[in-house]
Design an enzyme around this catalytic site. Sequence first.
Site, PDB file in Angstrom:
ATOM      1  N   GLY A   1    -125.079 119.998 -39.861  1.00 17.38           N
ATOM      2  CA  GLY A   1    -126.040 120.860 -40.546  1.00 17.38           C
ATOM      3  C   GLY A   1    -127.254 121.086 -39.662  1.00 17.38           C
ATOM      4  N   CYS A   2    -126.992 121.259 -38.364  1.00 18.15           N
ATOM      5  CA  CYS A   2    -128.074 121.259 -37.375  1.00 18.15           C
ATOM      6  C   CYS A   2    -129.012 122.455 -37.465  1.00 18.15           C
ATOM      7  CB  CYS A   2    -127.502 121.160 -35.966  1.00 18.15           C
ATOM      8  SG  CYS A   2    -126.464 122.567 -35.486  1.00 18.15           S
TER       9      CYS A   2
ATOM     10  N   LYS B   1    -138.688 123.070 -57.905  1.00 17.87           N
ATOM     11  CA  LYS B   1    -137.791 121.959 -58.243  1.00 17.87           C
ATOM     12  C   LYS B   1    -137.283 122.128 -59.668  1.00 17.87           C
ATOM     13  CE  LYS B   1    -137.405 116.918 -58.045  1.00 17.87           C
ATOM     14  NZ  LYS B   1    -136.221 116.987 -57.159  1.00 17.87           N
TER      15      LYS B   1
ATOM     16  N   GLY C   1    -134.954 112.595 -59.021  1.00 23.35           N
ATOM     17  CA  GLY C   1    -134.018 111.519 -58.725  1.00 23.35           C
ATOM     18  C   GLY C   1    -134.724 110.289 -58.190  1.00 23.35           C
TER      19      GLY C   1
ATOM     20  N   HIS D   1    -143.997 117.505 -58.240  1.00 23.82           N
ATOM     21  CA  HIS D   1    -143.252 118.248 -57.231  1.00 23.82           C
ATOM     22  C   HIS D   1    -143.590 119.732 -57.293  1.00 23.82           C
ATOM     23  CE1 HIS D   1    -140.781 114.558 -57.138  1.00 23.82           C
ATOM     24  NE2 HIS D   1    -140.464 114.938 -55.910  1.00 23.82           N
ATOM     25  N   HIS D   2    -143.122 120.453 -56.310  1.00 18.09           N
ATOM     26  CA  HIS D   2    -143.344 121.904 -56.203  1.00 18.09           C
ATOM     27  C   HIS D   2    -142.695 122.664 -57.367  1.00 18.09           C
ATOM     28  CE1 HIS D   2    -139.153 122.138 -54.791  1.00 18.09           C
ATOM     29  NE2 HIS D   2    -139.449 121.052 -54.090  1.00 18.09           N
TER      30      HIS D   2
END
Length: 253
Positions: free
Chosen positions: A8-9, A147, A153, A143-144
């Site tokens: 997943g580079c 989300k 989690g 969170h933003h």
Amino acid sequence: MIKAIMHGCNGKMGQMITGLAAADDEIEIVAGVDAFEAGNNTYPVFKSIGLCDVEADVVIDFSSAQAIDGLLDYCAEKKLPCVLCTTGLSEAQLQKVEEASEKTAVLKSANMSLGINMLLKLLKKAAGILAPAGFDMEIVEKHHNKKVDAPSGTALALADSINEELGNAYEYIYDRSGRREKRPAKEIGFSAVRGGTIVGEHDVIFAGADEVVTFSHTAYSKAVFGKGAIQAAKFLAGKPAGRYDMSDVVDIG
């Protein structure tokens, strides 16, 4: 020097980890895997993990759930340790993780932050002291606004760490709006804030008679997860087959 494949580079996290590794004298990204070619990597990039013929000591994965089956098959076949950071895996894929860990080392955690994983261990000790003394426990996470899940989690993992220490005797409460009663003793309450571009904030509150103890963690960028993934890769390289998580990387005694 540990040699790593970045699975997943060309995603945001993959590129971040590539940059972090380039500045680290102990690890080197020797190959990448991504279906999308960005054209700005200094290492060879393959369209799928099955095409990768570069020797490595470990794989760091920040990809998508669709790519995980092939990754696990590859790592199991080559007995190549894998730091698995992709989330949203199906039950069948989680089972496949367990099967792969019988053939090679697989590290998977709910949160790759070193700070959060240190906090998980500290909370166990705090809960063992404060809960029997009558302290109430609450978790506030922020969170933003993009989300979609609540509580996070990570917040649930923090609560689980506390609850495991206390024999899983505590109930989780996500909404008190419909309740008109005194707070029961054996519960852990959650509050979720969503707004702006908050990367992630978690406060674990132990509220007792005349004193409050708060454990806080703030992530200012997603780089904390990349740094944790690199530390996990250094830890995992050369390890025997088995299931590992970030608690194995963070050892506070």
